[in-house]
Design a protein around this motif. Sequence first.
Motif, PDB file in Angstrom:
ATOM      1  N   PRO A  14     -36.963  48.653 120.856  1.00 24.35           N
ATOM      2  CA  PRO A  14     -38.136  48.901 120.930  1.00 24.35           C
ATOM      3  C   PRO A  14     -38.472  49.942 121.782  1.00 24.35           C
ATOM      4  CG  PRO A  14     -38.209  46.854 120.241  1.00 24.35           C
ATOM      5  CD  PRO A  14     -36.655  47.465 120.455  1.00 24.35           C
ATOM      6  N   GLU A  15     -37.996  49.430 122.507  1.00 25.48           N
ATOM      7  CA  GLU A  15     -37.848  50.239 124.317  1.00 25.48           C
ATOM      8  C   GLU A  15     -37.016  51.623 124.007  1.00 25.48           C
ATOM      9  OE1 GLU A  15     -36.506  50.476 128.733  1.00 25.48           O
ATOM     10  OE2 GLU A  15     -35.299  49.224 127.647  1.00 25.48           O
ATOM     11  N   VAL A  16     -36.369  52.139 123.507  1.00 23.98           N
ATOM     12  CA  VAL A  16     -35.818  53.465 122.418  1.00 23.98           C
ATOM     13  C   VAL A  16     -36.705  53.418 121.657  1.00 23.98           C
ATOM     14  CG1 VAL A  16     -34.018  54.647 121.700  1.00 23.98           C
ATOM     15  CG2 VAL A  16     -34.093  52.888 123.018  1.00 23.98           C
ATOM     16  N   PHE A  17     -37.591  53.220 120.983  1.00 26.62           N
ATOM     17  CA  PHE A  17     -38.746  54.031 120.063  1.00 26.62           C
ATOM     18  C   PHE A  17     -39.783  54.107 120.431  1.00 26.62           C
ATOM     19  CE2 PHE A  17     -41.846  53.186 116.758  1.00 26.62           C
ATOM     20  CZ  PHE A  17     -41.058  53.684 115.754  1.00 26.62           C
ATOM     21  N   SER A  18     -40.268  53.610 121.488  1.00 25.25           N
ATOM     22  CA  SER A  18     -41.462  53.461 121.744  1.00 25.25           C
ATOM     23  C   SER A  18     -40.914  54.695 123.169  1.00 25.25           C
ATOM     24  CB  SER A  18     -41.800  52.664 123.053  1.00 25.25           C
ATOM     25  OG  SER A  18     -41.927  51.211 122.291  1.00 25.25           O
ATOM     26  N   ALA A  19     -39.637  54.775 123.505  1.00 19.70           N
ATOM     27  CA  ALA A  19     -39.922  56.073 124.592  1.00 19.70           C
ATOM     28  C   ALA A  19     -40.313  57.819 123.279  1.00 19.70           C
ATOM     29  CB  ALA A  19     -38.493  56.515 125.207  1.00 19.70           C
ATOM     30  N   TYR A  20     -39.014  57.419 122.471  1.00 18.73           N
ATOM     31  CA  TYR A  20     -39.289  58.421 121.527  1.00 18.73           C
ATOM     32  C   TYR A  20     -40.523  58.735 120.872  1.00 18.73           C
ATOM     33  CZ  TYR A  20     -34.530  60.270 121.148  1.00 18.73           C
ATOM     34  OH  TYR A  20     -33.190  60.101 120.590  1.00 18.73           O
ATOM     35  N   VAL A  21     -41.487  57.776 120.623  1.00 18.83           N
ATOM     36  CA  VAL A  21     -42.670  58.156 120.087  1.00 18.83           C
ATOM     37  C   VAL A  21     -43.330  58.736 120.972  1.00 18.83           C
ATOM     38  CG1 VAL A  21     -45.458  57.247 119.734  1.00 18.83           C
ATOM     39  CG2 VAL A  21     -41.920  56.531 117.736  1.00 18.83           C
ATOM     40  N   GLU A  22     -43.655  58.298 122.144  1.00 15.53           N
ATOM     41  CA  GLU A  22     -44.156  58.565 123.659  1.00 15.53           C
ATOM     42  C   GLU A  22     -43.956  60.415 123.767  1.00 15.53           C
ATOM     43  OE1 GLU A  22     -45.031  57.596 128.494  1.00 15.53           O
ATOM     44  OE2 GLU A  22     -44.359  56.371 126.704  1.00 15.53           O
ATOM     45  N   ALA A  23     -42.724  60.929 123.256  1.00 12.27           N
ATOM     46  CA  ALA A  23     -42.181  62.617 124.496  1.00 12.27           C
ATOM     47  C   ALA A  23     -41.879  63.066 122.800  1.00 12.27           C
ATOM     48  CB  ALA A  23     -40.869  62.052 123.879  1.00 12.27           C
ATOM     49  N   ILE A  24     -42.255  62.443 121.765  1.00  9.22           N
ATOM     50  CA  ILE A  24     -42.976  63.697 120.714  1.00  9.22           C
ATOM     51  C   ILE A  24     -44.316  64.075 120.826  1.00  9.22           C
ATOM     52  CG2 ILE A  24     -43.075  63.791 118.100  1.00  9.22           C
ATOM     53  CD1 ILE A  24     -40.746  62.116 117.539  1.00  9.22           C
ATOM     54  N   ASN A  25     -45.096  62.462 121.206  1.00  8.31           N
ATOM     55  CA  ASN A  25     -46.541  62.890 121.200  1.00  8.31           C
ATOM     56  C   ASN A  25     -46.619  63.747 122.602  1.00  8.31           C
ATOM     57  OD1 ASN A  25     -47.364  61.347 119.173  1.00  8.31           O
ATOM     58  ND2 ASN A  25     -47.789  59.875 120.117  1.00  8.31           N
ATOM     59  N   LYS A  26     -46.283  63.505 124.113  1.00  4.33           N
ATOM     60  CA  LYS A  26     -46.678  64.489 124.499  1.00  4.33           C
ATOM     61  C   LYS A  26     -45.681  65.790 125.242  1.00  4.33           C
ATOM     62  CE  LYS A  26     -47.635  60.603 127.825  1.00  4.33           C
ATOM     63  NZ  LYS A  26     -47.066  59.950 129.367  1.00  4.33           N
ATOM     64  N   ARG A  27     -44.397  66.085 124.609  1.00  3.96           N
ATOM     65  CA  ARG A  27     -43.611  67.038 124.814  1.00  3.96           C
ATOM     66  C   ARG A  27     -43.824  68.007 123.467  1.00  3.96           C
ATOM     67  NH1 ARG A  27     -40.930  69.565 128.828  1.00  3.96           N
ATOM     68  NH2 ARG A  27     -39.092  71.164 127.080  1.00  3.96           N
ATOM     69  N   PHE A  28     -44.643  67.676 122.781  1.00  9.16           N
ATOM     70  CA  PHE A  28     -44.201  68.562 121.193  1.00  9.16           C
ATOM     71  C   PHE A  28     -45.869  68.591 120.918  1.00  9.16           C
ATOM     72  CE2 PHE A  28     -40.104  66.658 120.527  1.00  9.16           C
ATOM     73  CZ  PHE A  28     -39.453  68.425 120.653  1.00  9.16           C
ATOM     74  N   GLY A  29     -46.972  67.508 121.647  1.00  5.66           N
ATOM     75  CA  GLY A  29     -48.033  67.446 121.091  1.00  5.66           C
ATOM     76  C   GLY A  29     -48.234  66.808 119.642  1.00  5.66           C
ATOM     77  N   LYS A  30     -47.478  66.826 119.396  1.00  5.73           N
ATOM     78  CA  LYS A  30     -47.531  65.690 117.696  1.00  5.73           C
ATOM     79  C   LYS A  30     -47.780  64.543 117.585  1.00  5.73           C
ATOM     80  CE  LYS A  30     -45.643  70.088 116.760  1.00  5.73           C
ATOM     81  NZ  LYS A  30     -46.090  71.035 115.756  1.00  5.73           N
ATOM     82  N   ASP A  31     -48.615  64.628 116.137  1.00  3.54           N
ATOM     83  CA  ASP A  31     -49.048  63.455 116.097  1.00  3.54           C
ATOM     84  C   ASP A  31     -47.388  62.854 114.616  1.00  3.54           C
ATOM     85  OD1 ASP A  31     -51.116  63.207 116.835  1.00  3.54           O
ATOM     86  OD2 ASP A  31     -52.219  63.618 115.556  1.00  3.54           O
ATOM     87  N   CYS A  32     -46.636  62.521 115.431  1.00  4.13           N
ATOM     88  CA  CYS A  32     -45.874  61.604 114.477  1.00  4.13           C
ATOM     89  C   CYS A  32     -45.941  60.690 113.182  1.00  4.13           C
ATOM     90  CB  CYS A  32     -44.740  61.045 115.012  1.00  4.13           C
ATOM     91  SG  CYS A  32     -45.052  60.108 116.581  1.00  4.13           S
ATOM     92  N   ASN A  33     -45.320  60.759 112.527  1.00  4.69           N
ATOM     93  CA  ASN A  33     -45.654  59.066 110.857  1.00  4.69           C
ATOM     94  C   ASN A  33     -43.722  58.286 111.328  1.00  4.69           C
ATOM     95  OD1 ASN A  33     -46.259  58.350 109.111  1.00  4.69           O
ATOM     96  ND2 ASN A  33     -45.695  59.327 107.986  1.00  4.69           N
ATOM     97  N   PRO A  34     -44.693  57.548 111.880  1.00  9.83           N
ATOM     98  CA  PRO A  34     -43.239  56.680 112.206  1.00  9.83           C
ATOM     99  C   PRO A  34     -43.491  55.115 111.247  1.00  9.83           C
ATOM    100  CG  PRO A  34     -44.796  55.788 114.310  1.00  9.83           C
ATOM    101  CD  PRO A  34     -45.713  56.922 113.270  1.00  9.83           C
ATOM    102  N   ALA A  35     -42.293  54.923 110.514  1.00 13.76           N
ATOM    103  CA  ALA A  35     -42.250  54.056 109.953  1.00 13.76           C
ATOM    104  C   ALA A  35     -41.607  52.937 111.226  1.00 13.76           C
ATOM    105  CB  ALA A  35     -40.997  53.961 108.757  1.00 13.76           C
ATOM    106  N   PRO A  36     -42.059  51.772 111.781  1.00 13.50           N
ATOM    107  CA  PRO A  36     -42.045  50.964 112.935  1.00 13.50           C
ATOM    108  C   PRO A  36     -40.690  50.058 113.404  1.00 13.50           C
ATOM    109  CG  PRO A  36     -43.685  49.915 111.735  1.00 13.50           C
ATOM    110  CD  PRO A  36     -43.470  50.254 111.322  1.00 13.50           C
ATOM    111  N   TYR A  37     -39.908  51.102 114.444  1.00 12.34           N
ATOM    112  CA  TYR A  37     -38.491  50.861 114.426  1.00 12.34           C
ATOM    113  C   TYR A  37     -37.174  50.656 113.677  1.00 12.34           C
ATOM    114  CZ  TYR A  37     -41.115  47.613 118.250  1.00 12.34           C
ATOM    115  OH  TYR A  37     -42.924  47.218 119.111  1.00 12.34           O
ATOM    116  N   HIS A  38     -38.144  52.419 113.138  1.00 16.94           N
ATOM    117  CA  HIS A  38     -36.739  52.512 111.741  1.00 16.94           C
ATOM    118  C   HIS A  38     -36.943  54.218 112.202  1.00 16.94           C
ATOM    119  CE1 HIS A  38     -35.239  53.550 108.194  1.00 16.94           C
ATOM    120  NE2 HIS A  38     -34.211  52.656 108.374  1.00 16.94           N
ATOM    121  N   THR A  39     -37.967  54.832 111.578  1.00 14.56           N
ATOM    122  CA  THR A  39     -37.586  55.833 111.487  1.00 14.56           C
ATOM    123  C   THR A  39     -38.831  56.481 112.103  1.00 14.56           C
ATOM    124  OG1 THR A  39     -36.429  55.603 109.724  1.00 14.56           O
ATOM    125  CG2 THR A  39     -37.199  57.722 109.402  1.00 14.56           C
ATOM    126  N   ILE A  40     -38.918  58.560 112.837  1.00 11.43           N
ATOM    127  CA  ILE A  40     -40.165  59.113 113.188  1.00 11.43           C
ATOM    128  C   ILE A  40     -39.644  60.181 112.456  1.00 11.43           C
ATOM    129  CG2 ILE A  40     -41.233  60.019 114.933  1.00 11.43           C
ATOM    130  CD1 ILE A  40     -39.736  57.616 116.651  1.00 11.43           C
TER     131      ILE A  40
END
Length: 84
Positions: A14-40
């Motif tokens: 969960p910690e790694v997943f949240s960090a990736y989602v936050e980084a994608i949103n902040k660094r790339f400015g993208k709205d990602c399409n996550p499947a909880p704790y599996h795929t982004i």
Amino acid sequence: MRRDICLYYEKELPEVFSAYVEAINKRFGKDCNPAPYHTIQFALSFSFKYNMNGGGCTVRLMPHGRGTAVNVRYSIAQAVGARY
């Protein structure tokens, strides 16, 4: 062109997943399409200056040992005038 980058973190999923989602949103400015704790998944955009149109990125996460294994796969739709 498709490339894979494999990583391992000694942190809970969960910690790694949240960090990736936050980084994608902040660094790339993208709205990602996550499947909880599996795929982004999210789109990539490149500058025409480098003759690249864009592509996509898929981040897969899974528990491994005492940490989290991550596979980052990115695909570029066009590079140097050649379509892949």
